[in-house]
Design a protein around this motif. Structure first.
Motif, PDB file in Angstrom:
ATOM      1  N   LEU A  81      20.308   4.317  15.448  1.00  0.00           N
ATOM      2  CA  LEU A  81      21.412   3.932  14.575  1.00  0.00           C
ATOM      3  C   LEU A  81      22.344   2.937  15.257  1.00  0.00           C
ATOM      4  O   LEU A  81      22.655   3.097  16.433  1.00  0.00           O
ATOM      5  N   PRO A  82      22.798   1.900  14.542  1.00  0.00           N
ATOM      6  CA  PRO A  82      23.829   1.038  15.107  1.00  0.00           C
ATOM      7  C   PRO A  82      25.041   1.869  15.513  1.00  0.00           C
ATOM      8  O   PRO A  82      25.455   2.782  14.798  1.00  0.00           O
ATOM      9  N   THR A  83      25.588   1.570  16.698  1.00  0.00           N
ATOM     10  CA  THR A  83      26.701   2.363  17.215  1.00  0.00           C
ATOM     11  C   THR A  83      27.702   1.432  17.875  1.00  0.00           C
ATOM     12  O   THR A  83      27.747   0.245  17.567  1.00  0.00           O
ATOM     13  N   GLN A  84      28.493   1.949  18.826  1.00  0.00           N
ATOM     14  CA  GLN A  84      29.491   1.113  19.476  1.00  0.00           C
ATOM     15  C   GLN A  84      28.827   0.121  20.425  1.00  0.00           C
ATOM     16  O   GLN A  84      27.848   0.435  21.080  1.00  0.00           O
ATOM     17  N   LYS A  85      29.363  -1.087  20.486  1.00  0.00           N
ATOM     18  CA  LYS A  85      28.900  -2.125  21.404  1.00  0.00           C
ATOM     19  C   LYS A  85      27.383  -2.299  21.315  1.00  0.00           C
ATOM     20  O   LYS A  85      26.633  -2.096  22.264  1.00  0.00           O
ATOM     21  N   ASN A  86      26.927  -2.680  20.136  1.00  0.00           N
ATOM     22  CA  ASN A  86      25.508  -2.923  19.927  1.00  0.00           C
ATOM     23  C   ASN A  86      25.044  -4.139  20.721  1.00  0.00           C
ATOM     24  O   ASN A  86      25.842  -4.975  21.146  1.00  0.00           O
ATOM     25  N   VAL A  87      23.729  -4.243  20.895  1.00  0.00           N
ATOM     26  CA  VAL A  87      23.148  -5.318  21.694  1.00  0.00           C
ATOM     27  C   VAL A  87      23.598  -6.681  21.189  1.00  0.00           C
ATOM     28  O   VAL A  87      24.016  -7.545  21.973  1.00  0.00           O
ATOM     29  N   GLY A 113      20.559   0.792   9.013  1.00  0.00           N
ATOM     30  CA  GLY A 113      20.820  -0.322   9.912  1.00  0.00           C
ATOM     31  C   GLY A 113      20.902  -1.648   9.186  1.00  0.00           C
ATOM     32  O   GLY A 113      21.790  -2.462   9.449  1.00  0.00           O
ATOM     33  N   ARG A 114      19.970  -1.867   8.251  1.00  0.00           N
ATOM     34  CA  ARG A 114      19.995  -3.129   7.499  1.00  0.00           C
ATOM     35  C   ARG A 114      21.289  -3.268   6.706  1.00  0.00           C
ATOM     36  O   ARG A 114      21.845  -4.374   6.605  1.00  0.00           O
ATOM     37  N   ALA A 115      21.765  -2.167   6.147  1.00  0.00           N
ATOM     38  CA  ALA A 115      23.014  -2.222   5.379  1.00  0.00           C
ATOM     39  C   ALA A 115      24.186  -2.603   6.274  1.00  0.00           C
ATOM     40  O   ALA A 115      25.048  -3.416   5.897  1.00  0.00           O
TER      41      ALA A 115
END
Length: 256
Positions: A81-87, A113-115
């Motif tokens: 899941l996208p979270t803090q400080k993503n790549v 994630g796409r959303a």
């Protein structure tokens, strides 16, 4: 996240991505995930700090590769899941044109994630499984964000310990990477002095959506093949590395 059942999600079985989210202080988790995480914390109270340091290591590596090594594209396999400080966010701090493709084998994670990432044109999320590495590579290339002939940073962060025997698949990914590319791995490790605690963690994951396979530092190094290993002291404090050695190992390798 509300504990009612949205979009057919199994809220009663702990999910490894949501356990990780809970450990990071996120809200995309359910009661089963939180209960599993608390069991893990009983066995390894260091786990929450370990997850935070894992994220810190990842961020420092991405920043270094974008700033110092000139990497312009990142392939994050098993992104969760996208979270803090993503790549992509860290890479954009250095180079706003850096491109990132996230890959996960969980269709619900991919939809979510796409959303969340829909408004960022230099980022894509594709469904894929490391057990089919060429399909991942082709899917990432179809987004237009991965140029196969250019150096790429391939990230396998907290991923490989969820697979029984992924050496051949990782070797195939290494083969597909252009010279000058980088492979980034973090992995749960085995320490004899904490064998009972490790068994307790394995038991928790056996009841989740994926089992877990901790490995020795030597077994983890095998994933890098003939890649040149960078000094981890560039990315994380040596005392933190030592403190977390009972939990996991990490490495960054460069393809000659």
């Amino acid at each position: 996240m509300n504990d009612r059942n949205p979009y057919g999600i199994d809220v009663n079985t702990a999910n490894v991505a949501r356990i990780y989210d809970y450990m990071l202080g996120g809200k995309d988790n359910f009661a089963a995930d939180r209960a599993a995480a608390e069991e893990i914390l009983k066995a390894f109270p260091e786990s929450r700090e370990g997850v935070r340091l894992n994220r810190e290591f990842l961020g420092n590596v991405v920043r270094h590769l974008a700033a110092e090594a000139g990497v312009r594209q990142f392939l994050d396999i098993g992104a969760g899941l996208p979270t803090q400080k993503n790549v992509h966010e860290v890479a954009h701090e250095v180079n706003p044109e850096a491109r990132t493709v996230y890959v996960d084998n969980d269709p619900v994670v991919c939809v979510h994630g796409r959303a969340l990432l829909a408004s960022t044109p230099t980022v894509a999320m594709v469904e894929g499984d490391l057990r089919a590495p060429e399909e991942i590579w082709d899917g990432a290339a179809r987004t237009g964000l991965l140029v196969p002939g250019e150096p790429v940073a391939v990230l396998m962060v907290a991923l490989l310990h969820f697979l029984d025997d992924p050496y051949a698949e990782v070797a195939k990914v290494r083969e597909l990477m252009a010279p000058g590319s980088f492979l980034v791995i973090t992995h749960l490790s085995m320490a004899e002095r904490r064998a009972k605690d490790t068994d307790a963690v394995k038991d928790v994951y056996s009841r989740a959506n994926s089992g877990v396979v901790p490995r020795t530092p030597e077994e983890i190094r095998r994933f890098f093949g003939d890649f040149e290993l960078l000094d981890n002291k560039r990315f994380i404090a040596p005392n933190a590395l030592e403190r977390m050695s009972v939990l996991g190992a990490a490495g960054v390798g460069r393809k000659p």
